[in-house]
Design an enzyme around this catalytic site. Structure first.
Site, PDB file in Angstrom:
ATOM      1  N   TYR A 153       0.847  -1.197   0.000  1.00 25.07           N
ATOM      2  CA  TYR A 153       0.000   0.000   0.000  1.00 25.07           C
ATOM      3  C   TYR A 153       0.880   1.244   0.000  1.00 25.07           C
ATOM      4  CZ  TYR A 153      -3.485  -3.392   1.685  1.00 25.07           C
ATOM      5  OH  TYR A 153      -4.308  -4.483   1.849  1.00 25.07           O
ATOM      6  N   HIS A 185       0.819 -11.909   1.386  1.00 25.92           N
ATOM      7  CA  HIS A 185      -0.251 -11.144   0.744  1.00 25.92           C
ATOM      8  C   HIS A 185      -0.906 -11.919  -0.400  1.00 25.92           C
ATOM      9  CE1 HIS A 185      -1.458  -6.660   0.065  1.00 25.92           C
ATOM     10  NE2 HIS A 185      -2.474  -7.465  -0.124  1.00 25.92           N
ATOM     11  N   SER A 193     -12.571  -5.943   1.984  1.00 30.46           N
ATOM     12  CA  SER A 193     -13.655  -5.425   1.137  1.00 30.46           C
ATOM     13  C   SER A 193     -15.022  -5.921   1.614  1.00 30.46           C
ATOM     14  CB  SER A 193     -13.431  -5.810  -0.334  1.00 30.46           C
ATOM     15  OG  SER A 193     -12.274  -5.209  -0.852  1.00 30.46           O
ATOM     16  N   PRO A 194     -15.306  -5.826   2.923  1.00 35.05           N
ATOM     17  CA  PRO A 194     -16.578  -6.345   3.435  1.00 35.05           C
ATOM     18  C   PRO A 194     -17.793  -5.546   2.988  1.00 35.05           C
ATOM     19  CG  PRO A 194     -15.449  -5.127   5.148  1.00 35.05           C
ATOM     20  CD  PRO A 194     -14.496  -5.214   3.991  1.00 35.05           C
ATOM     21  N   LEU A 195     -17.553  -4.364   2.411  1.00 36.95           N
ATOM     22  CA  LEU A 195     -18.650  -3.530   1.913  1.00 36.95           C
ATOM     23  C   LEU A 195     -18.680  -3.509   0.386  1.00 36.95           C
ATOM     24  CD1 LEU A 195     -18.311  -0.555   4.426  1.00 36.95           C
ATOM     25  CD2 LEU A 195     -19.804  -2.552   4.572  1.00 36.95           C
ATOM     26  N   GLY A 196     -18.090  -4.549  -0.229  1.00 34.55           N
ATOM     27  CA  GLY A 196     -18.093  -4.603  -1.691  1.00 34.55           C
ATOM     28  C   GLY A 196     -17.404  -3.407  -2.314  1.00 34.55           C
ATOM     29  N   ARG A 197     -16.261  -3.017  -1.729  1.00 34.33           N
ATOM     30  CA  ARG A 197     -15.520  -1.832  -2.186  1.00 34.33           C
ATOM     31  C   ARG A 197     -16.415  -0.593  -2.219  1.00 34.33           C
ATOM     32  NH1 ARG A 197     -13.633  -6.175  -5.240  1.00 34.33           N
ATOM     33  NH2 ARG A 197     -11.528  -6.743  -4.605  1.00 34.33           N
ATOM     34  N   GLY A 198     -17.274  -0.510  -1.210  1.00 32.67           N
ATOM     35  CA  GLY A 198     -18.146   0.645  -1.063  1.00 32.67           C
ATOM     36  C   GLY A 198     -19.488   0.515  -1.735  1.00 32.67           C
ATOM     37  N   PHE A 199     -19.648  -0.465  -2.611  1.00 29.83           N
ATOM     38  CA  PHE A 199     -20.890  -0.596  -3.382  1.00 29.83           C
ATOM     39  C   PHE A 199     -22.092  -0.823  -2.473  1.00 29.83           C
ATOM     40  CE2 PHE A 199     -23.975  -2.257  -6.338  1.00 29.83           C
ATOM     41  CZ  PHE A 199     -23.644  -1.704  -7.563  1.00 29.83           C
TER      42      PHE A 199
END
Length: 331
Positions: free
Chosen positions: A60, A127, A206-212
């Site tokens: 990152y 990773h 990504s538990p929020l679907g990358r914000g989706f």
């Protein structure tokens, strides 16, 4: 804040902090550009809320994210669980491939510890699995780092069931980090059961679907030109419109609980087992404070059935990465 236990007695807050978005001008950009001062205040606010689990990685930035986390935790290290990752090779600041060699595992941790300003890393992940290097070599080197006092726990990311079994035969694996959310459930088939068989905790990224799943993005026009998600197949064309149907159902459940979409998506994940600790990404205090409340939401059987019907395994339109990315997961 509630707390959970991953593998081998690794105790962490029920929700962690994914630090990846916190770097201004980094190599992976989500939404508006990060502000370093606000990012550090976000980490401090997380600590105030009882969150102990912070996730970063060599890749990152690259490198600069670890430096920012190191600055933020200075003087606040006690009681925190700091996780980072290695597994790539670099040409200067450019990523040029994967490297799971034992040599890289041992050399990379030195840079990570220096950038974080700590003597020992709580959780050290590979990773991405390197197909050219036996997992036994990689994990053997990581086990040496435990003996040397440089790390406390070993983790893997995006490893498949057979790799997990081979790795666990060498040394205890405390956590597997892989993508998992209402719109990415394939790990439920074999990977999550294998983790439970082996006593490995599961850390969804990504538990929020990358914000989706938050419902804040209604079209690609809502994303800046340099936003990484413009390359995401699930955000493209008809896939986007199809996937919005799930967002609508999440919003219905959220309305029932007087909660945000993010809180419901995270509460659903945590309802899948006590061994699951999601790490949503944050760069602002407002979003952190909202998501942290998810640990207190109890979804009932009706909620879970409604979400299950709206988000069956394999029901999301589009692959989660492009062709290159898909070749690097679940190996």
């Amino acid at each position: 804040m509630q707390y959970r236990t991953l593998g081998n007695g690794l105790n962490v807050s029920a929700i962690g902090v994914g630090c990846m978005p916190m770097i201004k001008g980094g190599n992976i950009t989500y939404g508006e550009e990060a502000d370093s001062d606000e990012a550090i205040k976000t980490i401090h606010r997380a600590i105030d809320l009882g969150i102990t689990f912070f996730d970063t990685a060599q890749i990152y930035g690259p490198f600069s994210n670890e430096e920012l986390v190191g600055e933020a935790i200075k003087g606040k290290r006690d009681g925190l669980v700091i996780a980072s990752k290695f597994g790539f090779k670099f040409d200067g600041g450019n990523i040029v491939g994967v490297d799971g060699s034992g040599t890289n595992a041992k050399s990379a941790v030195e840079g990570t510890l220096k950038r974080l300003g700590i003597d020992c890393l709580d959780l050290y992940y590979q990773h991405r699995v390197d197909p050219a290097v036996p997992i036994e070599e990689t994990v053997g080197a990581m086990a040496d780092l435990i003996t040397e006092g440089k790390i406390k726990h070993i983790g893997l990311s995006e490893a498949g069931p057979e790799t997990l079994r081979r790795a666990a035969a060498v040394a205890p694996i405390s956590a597997l980090q892989s993508e998992y959310s209402l719109w990415e459930r394939d790990i439920e088939d074999e990977i999550l059961p294998t983790c439970r068989e082996l006593g490995i905790g599961f850390v969804p990224y990504s538990p929020l679907g990358r914000g989706f799943l938050t419902g804040s993005i209604r079209s690609l026009d809502d994303l800046p030109e340099n936003d990484w998600r413009r390359q995401d197949p699930r955000y493209q064309g008809e896939n986007f419109a199809t996937n919005l149907k799930l967002v609508g159902i999440v919003a219905e459940v959220a309305s029932k609980h007087d909660a945000s979409n993010a809180q419901i998506a995270l509460a659903w994940l945590m309802a899948q087992g006590e061994d699951i600790v999601p790490i949503p990404g944050f760069k602002r205090r407002a979003t952190l404070e909202d998501s942290a409340k998810a640990a207190d939401i109890q979804l009932d059987a009706e909620d879970l059935a409604k979400l299950e019907a709206a988000a069956p395994r394999g029901g999301t339109a589009g692959p989660r990465y492009g062709e290159r990315g898909m070749k690097m997961v679940r190996l």
